[in-house]
Design a protein around this motif. Structure first.
Motif, short mmCIF file in Angstrom:
data_model
loop_
_atom_site.label_atom_id
_atom_site.label_comp_id
_atom_site.label_asym_id
_atom_site.label_seq_id
_atom_site.Cartn_x
_atom_site.Cartn_y
_atom_site.Cartn_z
N ASP A 267 0.36 -1.16 -0.22
CA ASP A 267 -0.22 0.42 0.10
C ASP A 267 0.55 1.36 0.17
O ASP A 267 1.44 1.83 0.92
CB ASP A 267 -0.92 -0.08 1.39
CG ASP A 267 -0.95 -1.03 1.01
OD1 ASP A 267 -3.18 -1.02 2.05
OD2 ASP A 267 -0.87 -2.51 1.55
N ASP B 67 -4.09 -0.94 -3.45
CA ASP B 67 -3.90 0.16 -2.70
C ASP B 67 -2.79 1.46 -3.21
O ASP B 67 -1.75 1.99 -2.23
CB ASP B 67 -4.17 0.41 -1.56
CG ASP B 67 -5.58 -0.93 -0.59
OD1 ASP B 67 -6.63 -0.20 -2.15
OD2 ASP B 67 -5.95 -0.34 0.41
N ASN C 100 -8.68 -2.18 -2.45
CA ASN C 100 -9.79 -2.51 -2.61
C ASN C 100 -10.69 -1.15 -3.30
O ASN C 100 -11.13 -0.15 -3.18
CB ASN C 100 -10.46 -2.53 -0.58
CG ASN C 100 -10.03 -1.64 -0.19
OD1 ASN C 100 -8.39 -1.96 0.34
ND2 ASN C 100 -9.84 -1.01 0.71
N HIS C 101 -9.40 0.38 -2.58
CA HIS C 101 -9.47 1.64 -3.27
C HIS C 101 -9.44 1.82 -4.72
O HIS C 101 -9.89 2.97 -5.00
CB HIS C 101 -8.14 1.92 -2.52
CG HIS C 101 -8.30 2.51 -1.22
ND1 HIS C 101 -9.08 3.71 -0.28
CD2 HIS C 101 -7.81 1.88 0.32
CE1 HIS C 101 -9.16 3.91 0.73
NE2 HIS C 101 -8.44 2.63 1.15
N HIS D 129 -4.40 -9.05 -2.38
CA HIS D 129 -4.45 -6.99 -1.91
C HIS D 129 -4.94 -7.57 -0.18
O HIS D 129 -3.62 -7.23 0.63
CB HIS D 129 -5.47 -5.89 -2.84
CG HIS D 129 -5.23 -5.12 -1.88
ND1 HIS D 129 -4.78 -4.25 -1.50
CD2 HIS D 129 -6.71 -4.34 -0.54
CE1 HIS D 129 -5.06 -3.26 -0.34
NE2 HIS D 129 -5.64 -3.60 0.14
N HIS E 96 -2.85 -4.65 2.61
CA HIS E 96 -4.13 -4.11 3.01
C HIS E 96 -4.18 -2.85 4.56
O HIS E 96 -4.68 -2.34 4.53
CB HIS E 96 -5.49 -5.17 2.78
CG HIS E 96 -6.26 -4.36 2.85
ND1 HIS E 96 -7.45 -3.44 2.98
CD2 HIS E 96 -7.67 -5.26 3.70
CE1 HIS E 96 -8.26 -3.42 2.81
NE2 HIS E 96 -8.48 -4.60 3.93
#
Ligand SMILES: [Mn+2]
Length: 289
Positions: free
Chosen positions: A18, A51, A99-100, A154, A219
């Motif tokens: 990330d 991310d 997820n972003h 992720h 994550h």
């Protein structure tokens, strides 16, 4: 792009988790990757595990300690820089969906540093740059597998899969749901992108399905740099939420066979992003103060 990326069986793989819009750490990682390309006579690969975007928009005086080193979000610039790097080194630079990113191509909108981070970033970028960013995100894979034993996603390996085909069949569009939020409850995509932990049984099932020996993911924020969970899982924090001293990236020999996460050695496979700031426990050279 294929849902499941199959990494080569030789060469050096550098892994970055990330970034959340941190251009400085992105550039440092590129510097490390280009050094590896040089050292390995071109046989080096870079993998970002999702991310890359959505950082805080907070002034230095208001910056809380728990967010680690101060930076200004540069999500749009990081995305463009990533796509230019991938174009410069064809087949050597890859990213997994986080997820972003998913929020920009159909997934639920994240609300970490804004009520709607997807809407905020798309507003900042404008329509043309938003379209370009979505195109880049569509090149991201859901997972990466390798002959060396490492599997990358992720989030935590809690997804209920029996084979790689279950990942390849995943629908990221969320078109079949009344609300994108419903994806959170799905056994594959919801877990791959959002799970923060997985039991040993879940991790073993995931590894059996993907023919791997260990799962490497981000994550979550591990303030100390990384955390092994049992024999099968390691959570790595390369950038977001950490002070420079504790930022860790992974460097793997793709021709090796890693039996489990305990085969990953500090100073060899687990490396500090900023060695001169990092403590000895992370292979750094900073003197204890
Ligand atoms: Mn995430």
């Amino acid at each position: 792009m294929a849902r499941v990326l199959r990494l080569p069986d030789r060469g050096r793989l550098l892994v970055c988790t990330d970034l959340q819009g941190c251009m400085r750490d992105y550039l440092r990682f590129v510097e490390l990757f280009e050094q590896a390309l040089h050292d390995q006579h071109g046989e080096a690969y870079a993998l970002f595990t999702g991310d890359l975007i959505h950082g805080p928009h907070i002034d230095p005086e208001d910056w809380p300690d728990f967010l680690g080193e101060f930076y200004r979000d540069a999500s749009g610039e990081v995305m463009i820089a990533f796509s230019e790097l991938a174009a410069r080194y064809p087949g050597k630079v890859h990213a997994l969906l986080g997820n972003h990113e998913h929020g920009h191509i159909g997934g639920p909108h994240t609300a970490k540093f804004a009520a709607d981070e997807v809407a905020l970033l798309e507003h900042i970028l404008g329509p043309a740059a938003t379209a370009r960013m979505r195109g880049i995100i569509h090149t991201f894979s859901l997972a990466a597998v390798s002959k060396c034993g490492a599997v990358f996603i992720h989030g935590a390996p809690a997804a209920q899969i029996d084979s790689v085909a279950d990942l390849e069949a995943a629908d990221l569009s969320c078109r079949e749901f009344a609300s994108p939020l419903d994806v959170l409850d799905t056994p594959v995509v919801g877990k791959v992108l959002w799970a923060r932990s997985a039991t040993t049984a879940e991790a073993r099932r995931f590894l059996k399905a993907t023919a791997g020996t260990m799962v490497i993911y981000g994550h979550d924020v591990i303030p100390e740099g990384y955390e092994c969970v049992g024999d099968e899982q390691i959570v790595v924090s390369t950038s977001f939420g950490l002070i420079d001293a504790n930022k860790v990236y992974v460097s793997l020999d793709l021709a090796a066979k890693y039996r489990n996460v305990h085969d990953l050695r500090v100073g060899r496979e687990l490396l500090p992003m900023y060695p001169d700031k990092a403590p000895a426990r992370l292979g750094g050279t900073a003197r204890a103060s």
